[in-house]
Scaffold this active site. Structure first.
Site, PDB file in Angstrom:
ATOM      1  N   LYS A  22       0.852  -1.203   0.000  1.00 28.33           N
ATOM      2  CA  LYS A  22       0.000   0.000   0.000  1.00 28.33           C
ATOM      3  C   LYS A  22       0.891   1.257   0.000  1.00 28.33           C
ATOM      4  O   LYS A  22       0.688   2.165  -0.804  1.00 28.33           O
ATOM      5  CB  LYS A  22      -0.868   0.004   1.249  1.00 28.33           C
ATOM      6  CG  LYS A  22      -1.573   1.309   1.555  1.00 28.33           C
ATOM      7  CD  LYS A  22      -2.477   1.217   2.763  1.00 28.33           C
ATOM      8  CE  LYS A  22      -1.772   1.480   4.046  1.00 28.33           C
ATOM      9  NZ  LYS A  22      -1.525   2.880   4.365  1.00 28.33           N
ATOM     10  N   ASN A  23       1.902   1.263   0.849  1.00 24.63           N
ATOM     11  CA  ASN A  23       2.668   2.505   1.047  1.00 24.63           C
ATOM     12  C   ASN A  23       3.751   2.741   0.007  1.00 24.63           C
ATOM     13  O   ASN A  23       4.379   3.790   0.013  1.00 24.63           O
ATOM     14  CB  ASN A  23       3.237   2.549   2.465  1.00 24.63           C
ATOM     15  CG  ASN A  23       2.125   2.718   3.492  1.00 24.63           C
ATOM     16  OD1 ASN A  23       0.990   3.064   3.139  1.00 24.63           O
ATOM     17  ND2 ASN A  23       2.425   2.440   4.743  1.00 24.63           N
ATOM     18  N   ARG A  93      -3.820   9.490   3.846  1.00 22.49           N
ATOM     19  CA  ARG A  93      -2.546  10.219   3.872  1.00 22.49           C
ATOM     20  C   ARG A  93      -1.822  10.031   2.549  1.00 22.49           C
ATOM     21  O   ARG A  93      -0.946  10.810   2.191  1.00 22.49           O
ATOM     22  CB  ARG A  93      -1.673   9.696   5.036  1.00 22.49           C
ATOM     23  CG  ARG A  93      -0.347  10.419   5.203  1.00 22.49           C
ATOM     24  CD  ARG A  93      -0.483  11.729   5.895  1.00 22.49           C
ATOM     25  NE  ARG A  93       0.794  12.397   6.128  1.00 22.49           N
ATOM     26  CZ  ARG A  93       0.880  13.587   6.728  1.00 22.49           C
ATOM     27  NH1 ARG A  93      -0.216  14.210   7.134  1.00 22.49           N
ATOM     28  NH2 ARG A  93       2.035  14.156   6.908  1.00 22.49           N
ATOM     29  N   CYS A 117      -4.479   8.642   9.098  1.00 20.74           N
ATOM     30  CA  CYS A 117      -5.094   8.038  10.290  1.00 20.74           C
ATOM     31  C   CYS A 117      -4.878   8.965  11.481  1.00 20.74           C
ATOM     32  O   CYS A 117      -3.857   9.627  11.602  1.00 20.74           O
ATOM     33  CB  CYS A 117      -4.387   6.725  10.629  1.00 20.74           C
ATOM     34  SG  CYS A 117      -4.960   5.299   9.738  1.00 20.74           S
ATOM     35  N   ARG A 122       0.100  14.632  12.534  1.00 19.74           N
ATOM     36  CA  ARG A 122       0.513  14.497  11.121  1.00 19.74           C
ATOM     37  C   ARG A 122       0.927  15.851  10.516  1.00 19.74           C
ATOM     38  O   ARG A 122       0.329  16.335   9.574  1.00 19.74           O
ATOM     39  CB  ARG A 122      -0.601  13.867  10.274  1.00 19.74           C
ATOM     40  CG  ARG A 122      -1.237  12.624  10.831  1.00 19.74           C
ATOM     41  CD  ARG A 122      -0.322  11.462  11.126  1.00 19.74           C
ATOM     42  NE  ARG A 122       0.250  10.772  10.004  1.00 19.74           N
ATOM     43  CZ  ARG A 122      -0.295   9.720   9.398  1.00 19.74           C
ATOM     44  NH1 ARG A 122      -1.439   9.285   9.799  1.00 19.74           N
ATOM     45  NH2 ARG A 122       0.315   9.122   8.389  1.00 19.74           N
ATOM     46  N   PRO A 123       1.900  16.539  11.127  1.00 24.53           N
ATOM     47  CA  PRO A 123       2.343  17.836  10.576  1.00 24.53           C
ATOM     48  C   PRO A 123       2.973  17.683   9.192  1.00 24.53           C
ATOM     49  O   PRO A 123       3.284  16.571   8.764  1.00 24.53           O
ATOM     50  CB  PRO A 123       3.388  18.296  11.590  1.00 24.53           C
ATOM     51  CG  PRO A 123       3.892  17.055  12.211  1.00 24.53           C
ATOM     52  CD  PRO A 123       2.741  16.099  12.242  1.00 24.53           C
ATOM     53  N   ILE A 124       3.129  18.808   8.470  1.00 28.74           N
ATOM     54  CA  ILE A 124       3.761  18.734   7.135  1.00 28.74           C
ATOM     55  C   ILE A 124       4.899  19.734   7.014  1.00 28.74           C
ATOM     56  O   ILE A 124       5.317  20.086   5.903  1.00 28.74           O
ATOM     57  CB  ILE A 124       2.720  18.976   6.025  1.00 28.74           C
ATOM     58  CG1 ILE A 124       2.090  20.362   6.154  1.00 28.74           C
ATOM     59  CG2 ILE A 124       1.646  17.903   6.010  1.00 28.74           C
ATOM     60  CD1 ILE A 124       1.321  20.779   4.903  1.00 28.74           C
ATOM     61  N   ASP A 306       4.162   0.662  12.151  1.00 27.60           N
ATOM     62  CA  ASP A 306       2.923   0.112  11.570  1.00 27.60           C
ATOM     63  C   ASP A 306       2.647  -1.314  12.021  1.00 27.60           C
ATOM     64  O   ASP A 306       1.603  -1.876  11.685  1.00 27.60           O
ATOM     65  CB  ASP A 306       2.977   0.151  10.040  1.00 27.60           C
ATOM     66  CG  ASP A 306       2.941   1.562   9.523  1.00 27.60           C
ATOM     67  OD1 ASP A 306       3.237   1.756   8.326  1.00 27.60           O
ATOM     68  OD2 ASP A 306       2.662   2.468  10.313  1.00 27.60           O
ATOM     69  N   ARG A 398      -9.219  -0.469   4.361  1.00 24.28           N
ATOM     70  CA  ARG A 398      -8.387   0.546   3.707  1.00 24.28           C
ATOM     71  C   ARG A 398      -7.011  -0.003   3.368  1.00 24.28           C
ATOM     72  O   ARG A 398      -6.378   0.452   2.430  1.00 24.28           O
ATOM     73  CB  ARG A 398      -8.227   1.770   4.622  1.00 24.28           C
ATOM     74  CG  ARG A 398      -9.473   2.600   4.813  1.00 24.28           C
ATOM     75  CD  ARG A 398      -9.186   3.787   5.712  1.00 24.28           C
ATOM     76  NE  ARG A 398      -7.971   4.457   5.279  1.00 24.28           N
ATOM     77  CZ  ARG A 398      -7.150   5.087   6.134  1.00 24.28           C
ATOM     78  NH1 ARG A 398      -7.410   5.100   7.410  1.00 24.28           N
ATOM     79  NH2 ARG A 398      -6.059   5.695   5.681  1.00 24.28           N
TER      80      ARG A 398
HETATM   81  C1  EPZ Z   1       4.036   6.979   6.235  1.00 25.02           C
HETATM   82  O1  EPZ Z   1       3.293   8.027   6.824  1.00 25.02           O
HETATM   83  C2  EPZ Z   1       3.071   5.790   6.165  1.00 25.02           C
HETATM   84  N1  EPZ Z   1       1.908   6.148   5.352  1.00 25.02           N
HETATM   85  C3  EPZ Z   1       2.620   5.403   7.561  1.00 25.02           C
HETATM   86  O2  EPZ Z   1       1.840   4.220   7.440  1.00 25.02           O
HETATM   87  C4  EPZ Z   1       3.842   5.078   8.418  1.00 25.02           C
HETATM   88  O3  EPZ Z   1       3.435   4.809   9.732  1.00 25.02           O
HETATM   89  C5  EPZ Z   1       4.802   6.273   8.413  1.00 25.02           C
HETATM   90  O4  EPZ Z   1       5.164   6.612   7.052  1.00 25.02           O
HETATM   91  C6  EPZ Z   1       6.081   5.981   9.186  1.00 25.02           C
HETATM   92  O5  EPZ Z   1       6.702   4.852   8.660  1.00 25.02           O
HETATM   93  C7  EPZ Z   1       2.025   6.166   4.006  1.00 25.02           C
HETATM   94  O6  EPZ Z   1       3.078   5.881   3.449  1.00 25.02           O
HETATM   95  C8  EPZ Z   1       0.785   6.538   3.231  1.00 25.02           C
HETATM   96  P1  EPZ Z   1       6.181  10.289   8.394  1.00 25.02           P
HETATM   97  P2  EPZ Z   1       3.917   9.534   6.852  1.00 25.02           P
HETATM   98  O7  EPZ Z   1       6.123  11.547   7.610  1.00 25.02           O
HETATM   99  O8  EPZ Z   1       4.665   9.777   5.604  1.00 25.02           O
HETATM  100  C9  EPZ Z   1       6.630  13.462  11.814  1.00 25.02           C
HETATM  101  C10 EPZ Z   1      -0.042   2.838   7.752  1.00 25.02           C
HETATM  102  O9  EPZ Z   1      -0.542   2.321   8.773  1.00 25.02           O
HETATM  103  N2  EPZ Z   1       6.578  14.451  10.725  1.00 25.02           N
HETATM  104  O10 EPZ Z   1       7.389   9.423   8.300  1.00 25.02           O
HETATM  105  O11 EPZ Z   1       2.822  10.454   7.242  1.00 25.02           O
HETATM  106  C11 EPZ Z   1       5.250  12.887  12.069  1.00 25.02           C
HETATM  107  O12 EPZ Z   1       4.530  13.718  12.957  1.00 25.02           O
HETATM  108  C12 EPZ Z   1       0.433   4.273   7.804  1.00 25.02           C
HETATM  109  O13 EPZ Z   1       0.103   2.250   6.657  1.00 25.02           O
HETATM  110  C13 EPZ Z   1       6.889  15.777  11.031  1.00 25.02           C
HETATM  111  O14 EPZ Z   1       7.186  16.118  12.171  1.00 25.02           O
HETATM  112  O15 EPZ Z   1       4.925   9.378   8.066  1.00 25.02           O
HETATM  113  C14 EPZ Z   1       5.542  11.564  12.690  1.00 25.02           C
HETATM  114  O16 EPZ Z   1       5.786  11.737  14.070  1.00 25.02           O
HETATM  115  C15 EPZ Z   1       0.203   4.925   9.147  1.00 25.02           C
HETATM  116  N3  EPZ Z   1       6.828  16.697  10.037  1.00 25.02           N
HETATM  117  C16 EPZ Z   1       6.850  11.145  12.012  1.00 25.02           C
HETATM  118  O17 EPZ Z   1       7.384  12.322  11.407  1.00 25.02           O
HETATM  119  C17 EPZ Z   1       6.495  16.370   8.742  1.00 25.02           C
HETATM  120  O18 EPZ Z   1       6.492  17.256   7.868  1.00 25.02           O
HETATM  121  C18 EPZ Z   1       6.649  10.088  10.937  1.00 25.02           C
HETATM  122  O19 EPZ Z   1       5.882  10.658   9.926  1.00 25.02           O
HETATM  123  C19 EPZ Z   1       6.182  15.022   8.457  1.00 25.02           C
HETATM  124  C20 EPZ Z   1       6.242  14.078   9.467  1.00 25.02           C
END
Ligand code: EPZ
Length: 423
Positions: A22-23, A93, A117, A122-124, A306, A398
């Protein structure tokens, strides 16, 4: 109100074929927007989030044809840079990587929320830091994130304060057609990142990733269409491996890459399970008991967040005490409350969960809090005594392709039902 009715107590025995990731699917289908032409993607999981994602692509002007193994995308027509929120997009996401893709394709983007989720805020900020470094102006306007390339996309050196998967993917996609070289420091190293890079390089990109989170993207002028097969889903594989052992059974997951979920395999062995690793298969068996262990989630190659809820369900019946520390998301213990309804003994203190193993769980009516929490409840219900009802299974749909069929094929008893409304 829909629910899954689960008869617990049957050890699962047999083989489960693992679907595509999926990811990995979301960033790769987003990156396809950088290419003009027709491309076939195989081994794509037919899960709700992917089907929703293809509808979003169609709304942008992409031609989408579905077949048994995946999809053919036609990205040759004009692509709209405005992605409105799709009615079924609720927590998706996955559309986050459309930010980098639309910027790379059209020079601008206008996206509704980036979703996800409810396992954290989920900041960006890291996505925005990366886009700005490449010469993109970004601002929030009436609930839309609007991005516009100031002059041209220009390669740059970008340090990520956290190895964010999504931010790494967006920077890779947006810099592929930029001028000059982009270097990402402290980038994410998840296998899904490697798969995205492999797809882009198959289209003629020039991207290298070393083992320590350094990713170099040399901008190219144009890409050419390439067909591609998505890697297997390591989280799905880990989920079924845990499920087999938790039910005191013997399950082999097939069409997977053991290297992608090595920490899960090692922790299951540490807990006393028998785990045999082959080239593209992993067999997990319950031996005589499961002992409590400690788990700490980390970015790849550490233990994947995950798989944390599934591990919590698994350790609920271990002998002794286990400690889980969740370092990635700040709200990913929501399933603990539901597991407690089944008799689990779990104490949450901040990002730490202390699980005191109980000899058995009992069937109960529970509610799915999020995608992986739903998988955890299935693991608990299948290994509990008696019948459970798992409400809101849409969260599970999902991310897990044909999950009921896959479980029932190895001896599980799971049935999708709906409660008739009285009024
Ligand atoms: C991806 O989410 C996956 N989703 C998530 O899988 C997975 O848990 C996650 O990576 C971590 O491995 C998809 O690929 C669609 P991150 P993503 O940006 O990209 C912080 C599932 O169950 N962060 O690595 O949103 C954030 O708050 C899902 O399949 C910032 O601070 O994850 C978090 O604490 C759930 N600023 C950490 O990084 C940002 O701009 C990890 O987030 C972005 C993120």
């Amino acid at each position: 109100m829909e629910y899954l009715e689960v008869q617990g107590g049957n050890p699962l025995r047999g083989e489960i074929n693992i679907s595509g990731s999926k990811n990995a699917t979301f960033p790769i289908l987003s990156a396809a927007l950088l290419v003009k032409g027709r491309m076939h993607f195989s081994n794509v999981p037919k899960i709700l989030d992917v089907l929703t994602f293809t509808k979003v692509l169609e709304s942008l002007g992409v031609g989408v044809e579905e077949d048994t193994d995946g999809f053919t995308l036609d990205t040759s027509k004009d692509i709209s840079s405005i992605k409105d929120s799709h009615p079924e997009e609720h927590n998706l996401r996955g559309t986050q990587t459309l930010l980098g893709a639309l910027i790379g394709r059209t020079g601008e983007a206008k996206l509704s929320s980036l979703g996800g989720c409810n396992i954290g805020t989920r900041p960006i900020d890291l996505h925005l830091k990366g886009m700005q470094a490449l010469g993109v102006d970004l601002k929030w306007e009436e609930g839309f994130l609007t991005a516009k390339v100031k002059d041209k996309l220009q390669g740059n050196l970008i340090y990520l304060d956290f190895p964010s998967v999504g931010a790494t993917e967006n920077i890779i996609i947006a810099s592929t057609l930029a001028e000059g070289e982009t270097i990402i420091q402290n980038g994410a190293r998840e296998p899904e990142i490697r798969d995205l890079i492999n797809f882009l390089n198959a289209c003629g990109a020039n991207i290298e990733m070393n083992g320590s989170g350094i990713i170099k993207i040399k901008g190219v002028n144009a890409l050419k269409p390439a067909d591609y097969s998505i890697i297997s889903d390591r989280i799905e594989a880990a989920t079924y491996l845990i499920m087999g052992i938790a039910t005191r059974g013997d399950v082999k997951v097939r069409n997977c890459n053991p290297y992608y979920f090595e920490p899960v395999i090692m922790k299951l062995k540490e807990a006393g399970a028998e785990v045999d690793v082959y080239d593209k298969e992993v067999r997990g068996r319950f031996r005589d008991h499961i002992r409590g262990i400690n788990v700490k989630t980390l970015p790849f190659p550490g233990f994947p967040t995950d798989v944390q809820p599934q591990m919590m369900a698994f350790l609920s019946r271990a002998e002794g005490t286990s400690v889980i520390i969740e370092t990635i998301f700040e709200n990913r213990f929501r399933v603990a409350e539901e597991l407690t309804k089944m008799g689990a003994n779990i104490k949450i203190e901040g990002n730490t969960a202390v699980i005191t193993g109980v000899s058995s769980l009992n069937g109960a009516n529970v509610n799915v809090p999020d995608l992986r929490g739903g998988a955890a409840l299935l693991i608990a219900a299948l290994s509990a005594e008696g019948t459970s009802r798992i409400y809101d299974p849409i969260h599970i749909d999902r991310g897990y392709e044909n999950i009921i069929e896959k479980i029932n094929k190895v001896g599980g008893i799971v049935e999708r039902k709906a409660e008739s409304r009285i009024l």
